[in-house]
Design a protein around this motif. Structure first.
Motif, PDB file in Angstrom:
ATOM      1  N   PHE A  36      -5.856  -5.262  14.843  1.00 33.70           N
ATOM      2  CA  PHE A  36      -5.855  -4.400  13.655  1.00 33.70           C
ATOM      3  C   PHE A  36      -4.451  -4.105  13.148  1.00 33.70           C
ATOM      4  O   PHE A  36      -4.273  -3.678  12.001  1.00 33.70           O
ATOM      5  N   ALA A  37      -3.440  -4.278  13.986  1.00 31.66           N
ATOM      6  CA  ALA A  37      -2.090  -3.791  13.710  1.00 31.66           C
ATOM      7  C   ALA A  37      -1.538  -4.198  12.343  1.00 31.66           C
ATOM      8  O   ALA A  37      -0.997  -3.354  11.618  1.00 31.66           O
ATOM      9  N   PRO A  38      -1.632  -5.470  11.944  1.00 32.42           N
ATOM     10  CA  PRO A  38      -1.081  -5.833  10.622  1.00 32.42           C
ATOM     11  C   PRO A  38      -1.695  -5.051   9.474  1.00 32.42           C
ATOM     12  O   PRO A  38      -1.055  -4.846   8.437  1.00 32.42           O
ATOM     13  N   ARG A  39      -2.937  -4.587   9.643  1.00 27.70           N
ATOM     14  CA  ARG A  39      -3.615  -3.851   8.574  1.00 27.70           C
ATOM     15  C   ARG A  39      -3.003  -2.472   8.335  1.00 27.70           C
ATOM     16  O   ARG A  39      -3.310  -1.821   7.349  1.00 27.70           O
ATOM     17  N   LEU A  40      -2.150  -2.040   9.240  1.00 25.14           N
ATOM     18  CA  LEU A  40      -1.501  -0.733   9.089  1.00 25.14           C
ATOM     19  C   LEU A  40      -0.213  -0.818   8.277  1.00 25.14           C
ATOM     20  O   LEU A  40       0.370   0.215   7.944  1.00 25.14           O
ATOM     21  N   THR A  41       0.238  -2.003   7.979  1.00 23.35           N
ATOM     22  CA  THR A  41       1.563  -2.201   7.395  1.00 23.35           C
ATOM     23  C   THR A  41       1.816  -1.352   6.156  1.00 23.35           C
ATOM     24  O   THR A  41       2.853  -0.682   6.048  1.00 23.35           O
ATOM     25  N   PHE A  42       0.886  -1.359   5.223  1.00 20.83           N
ATOM     26  CA  PHE A  42       1.111  -0.638   3.975  1.00 20.83           C
ATOM     27  C   PHE A  42       1.305   0.850   4.235  1.00 20.83           C
ATOM     28  O   PHE A  42       2.166   1.491   3.610  1.00 20.83           O
ATOM     29  N   TRP A  43       0.526   1.406   5.154  1.00 25.02           N
ATOM     30  CA  TRP A  43       0.665   2.834   5.451  1.00 25.02           C
ATOM     31  C   TRP A  43       1.982   3.129   6.165  1.00 25.02           C
ATOM     32  O   TRP A  43       2.671   4.106   5.852  1.00 25.02           O
ATOM     33  N   VAL A  44       2.360   2.311   7.119  1.00 21.73           N
ATOM     34  CA  VAL A  44       3.595   2.554   7.865  1.00 21.73           C
ATOM     35  C   VAL A  44       4.791   2.589   6.924  1.00 21.73           C
ATOM     36  O   VAL A  44       5.682   3.442   7.060  1.00 21.73           O
ATOM     37  N   MET A  45       4.816   1.685   5.961  1.00 20.50           N
ATOM     38  CA  MET A  45       5.918   1.660   5.006  1.00 20.50           C
ATOM     39  C   MET A  45       5.828   2.824   4.013  1.00 20.50           C
ATOM     40  O   MET A  45       6.836   3.437   3.659  1.00 20.50           O
ATOM     41  N   THR A  46       4.620   3.149   3.590  1.00 21.47           N
ATOM     42  CA  THR A  46       4.434   4.264   2.660  1.00 21.47           C
ATOM     43  C   THR A  46       4.787   5.591   3.310  1.00 21.47           C
ATOM     44  O   THR A  46       5.314   6.501   2.653  1.00 21.47           O
ATOM     45  N   PHE A  47       4.506   5.714   4.594  1.00 20.29           N
ATOM     46  CA  PHE A  47       4.753   6.953   5.333  1.00 20.29           C
ATOM     47  C   PHE A  47       6.202   7.415   5.203  1.00 20.29           C
ATOM     48  O   PHE A  47       6.475   8.610   5.045  1.00 20.29           O
ATOM     49  N   GLN A  48       7.131   6.472   5.243  1.00 19.61           N
ATOM     50  CA  GLN A  48       8.538   6.830   5.119  1.00 19.61           C
ATOM     51  C   GLN A  48       8.826   7.473   3.759  1.00 19.61           C
ATOM     52  O   GLN A  48       9.595   8.432   3.657  1.00 19.61           O
ATOM     53  N   ASP A  49       8.181   6.971   2.714  1.00 22.09           N
ATOM     54  CA  ASP A  49       8.373   7.554   1.381  1.00 22.09           C
ATOM     55  C   ASP A  49       7.657   8.887   1.252  1.00 22.09           C
ATOM     56  O   ASP A  49       8.116   9.781   0.524  1.00 22.09           O
ATOM     57  N   VAL A  50       6.540   9.038   1.921  1.00 22.23           N
ATOM     58  CA  VAL A  50       5.845  10.334   1.922  1.00 22.23           C
ATOM     59  C   VAL A  50       6.771  11.415   2.457  1.00 22.23           C
ATOM     60  O   VAL A  50       6.909  12.495   1.861  1.00 22.23           O
ATOM     61  N   LEU A  51       7.425  11.129   3.575  1.00 18.24           N
ATOM     62  CA  LEU A  51       8.329  12.112   4.183  1.00 18.24           C
ATOM     63  C   LEU A  51       9.543  12.375   3.290  1.00 18.24           C
ATOM     64  O   LEU A  51       9.963  13.523   3.111  1.00 18.24           O
ATOM     65  N   ARG A  52      10.093  11.309   2.723  1.00 18.73           N
ATOM     66  CA  ARG A  52      11.290  11.450   1.880  1.00 18.73           C
ATOM     67  C   ARG A  52      10.994  12.269   0.627  1.00 18.73           C
ATOM     68  O   ARG A  52      11.730  13.212   0.294  1.00 18.73           O
ATOM     69  N   LEU A  53       9.931  11.916  -0.066  1.00 19.57           N
ATOM     70  CA  LEU A  53       9.601  12.600  -1.310  1.00 19.57           C
ATOM     71  C   LEU A  53       9.132  14.036  -1.062  1.00 19.57           C
ATOM     72  O   LEU A  53       9.436  14.944  -1.836  1.00 19.57           O
ATOM     73  N   ASN A  54       8.398  14.226   0.024  1.00 18.25           N
ATOM     74  CA  ASN A  54       7.934  15.572   0.350  1.00 18.25           C
ATOM     75  C   ASN A  54       9.115  16.517   0.545  1.00 18.25           C
ATOM     76  O   ASN A  54       9.126  17.644   0.028  1.00 18.25           O
ATOM     77  N   ALA A 110      -3.393   5.251   1.770  1.00 23.23           N
ATOM     78  CA  ALA A 110      -1.975   5.550   1.567  1.00 23.23           C
ATOM     79  C   ALA A 110      -1.738   6.163   0.192  1.00 23.23           C
ATOM     80  O   ALA A 110      -0.983   7.135   0.049  1.00 23.23           O
ATOM     81  N   TYR A 111      -2.383   5.616  -0.831  1.00 19.90           N
ATOM     82  CA  TYR A 111      -2.245   6.176  -2.180  1.00 19.90           C
ATOM     83  C   TYR A 111      -2.767   7.612  -2.216  1.00 19.90           C
ATOM     84  O   TYR A 111      -2.184   8.487  -2.865  1.00 19.90           O
ATOM     85  N   SER A 112      -3.880   7.843  -1.539  1.00 11.64           N
ATOM     86  CA  SER A 112      -4.464   9.183  -1.520  1.00 11.64           C
ATOM     87  C   SER A 112      -3.506  10.184  -0.878  1.00 11.64           C
ATOM     88  O   SER A 112      -3.317  11.300  -1.385  1.00 11.64           O
ATOM     89  N   ILE A 113      -2.878   9.791   0.216  1.00  6.75           N
ATOM     90  CA  ILE A 113      -1.980  10.702   0.927  1.00  6.75           C
ATOM     91  C   ILE A 113      -0.707  10.944   0.126  1.00  6.75           C
ATOM     92  O   ILE A 113      -0.233  12.083   0.012  1.00  6.75           O
ATOM     93  N   ILE A 114      -0.147   9.882  -0.438  1.00 11.37           N
ATOM     94  CA  ILE A 114       1.095  10.077  -1.194  1.00 11.37           C
ATOM     95  C   ILE A 114       0.836  10.883  -2.468  1.00 11.37           C
ATOM     96  O   ILE A 114       1.744  11.551  -2.987  1.00 11.37           O
ATOM     97  N   SER A 115      -0.397  10.875  -2.957  1.00 14.18           N
ATOM     98  CA  SER A 115      -0.706  11.689  -4.141  1.00 14.18           C
ATOM     99  C   SER A 115      -0.561  13.174  -3.841  1.00 14.18           C
ATOM    100  O   SER A 115      -0.311  13.977  -4.751  1.00 14.18           O
TER     101      SER A 115
END
Length: 262
Positions: A36-54, A110-115
């Motif tokens: 399953f690991a590759p399927r997490l890629t988009f979230w792992v990368m988005t997570f960094q922006d979630v923290l930065r923008l927050n 990921a889109y839902s969380i970053i929203s």
């Protein structure tokens, strides 16, 4: 705020019982368990922006410092993830793959969380957001670390192994401070309701993500095992004892006999 923290604890316990975690069996090679690991890629990368923008959007100086510190401590974990994916798959994902159908559920979540970051909310809710994300992380990494250790892969993996858990434990003092800050906050009823609703949306997003991971994990395991089943017991090769020719007249005779029988 205590009601919000209690709600997060309830959501965390429910998330821990997601069927995805029951699917993580240890009786397969690590590459199959972690398919399953590759399927997490988009979230792992988005997570960094979630923290930065927050952290960027917080106005209160003290809370901004807390969020900025948290972002700094999570820095570099995306690189661990990339290294683990290379170890598990022998390569990296293409942009086309990342935006393919198999990754759609992860992208949706990921889109839902970053929203949540772009909502006009109280600064205190932005700290609640961090706590809710940490809550889901504790559930996930406690499972993957056990699997990595059981498979003897701790020297091979970082993001999914005890290496990540140890890094999180080094943040324990900061997490304790964050918890104390949250517990000391008093939320107005309207803000508390907003916080509870946000927590529900975050966990709903993770349910969506892990539902998707589970579906594709099952498909990939089937793809990996089906060819083996086909070669375990090959069908015997049947050969005619001697060549023969078919005369069209034979078919006419057979058809006539069938008609008479009818």
């Amino acid at each position: 705020m205590k009601a919000v923290l209690q709600h997060i604890a309830v959501c965390e316990e429910r998330f821990a019982s997601h069927p995805f975690f029951a699917d993580l069996k240890q009786d397969r090679p690590i590459e199959q368990v972690m398919a399953f690991a590759p399927r997490l890629t988009f979230w792992v990368m988005t997570f960094q922006d979630v923290l930065r923008l927050n952290a960027h959007f917080i106005q209160d100086a003290h809370l901004k410092e807390l969020a900025t510190h948290h972002h700094a401590e999570e820095g570099g974990h995306d690189q661990w993830f990339e290294e683990d994916i290379a170890q598990l798959t022998g390569g990296s994902l293409s942009i086309g793959t990342l935006y393919g159908k198999a990754h759609a559920k992860t992208r949706d979540a990921a889109y839902s969380i970053i929203s949540e970051v772009y909502r006009s909310v109280d600064d205190r809710l932005r700290i609640v957001l961090l706590w809710a994300l940490e809550s889901t992380s504790h559930v996930f990494f406690s499972r993957t670390a056990v699997i990595s250790a059981a498979q003897g892969a701790d020297d091979k993996l970082k993001y999914f192994s005890d290496h990540h858990m140890q890094a999180e434990q080094q943040h324990a003092m900061f997490e304790q401070q964050l918890a104390e800050e949250l517990e000391a906050m008093v939320l107005e009823p309207a803000v508390r309701d907003d916080a509870l609703a946000m927590v529900n949306r975050i966990y709903a997003a993770f349910d969506t993500m892990f539902d998707g991971l589970r579906i594709h994990l099952e498909h990939e395991r089937a793809d990996q095992t089906e060819p083996r089943r086909a070669t375990l017991a090959p069908a015997p090769k049947v050969e005619a004892e001697e060549p023969f020719e078919v005369d069209e007249a034979d078919f006419s005779d057979v058809a006539l006999e069938v008609d008479r029988a009818a």
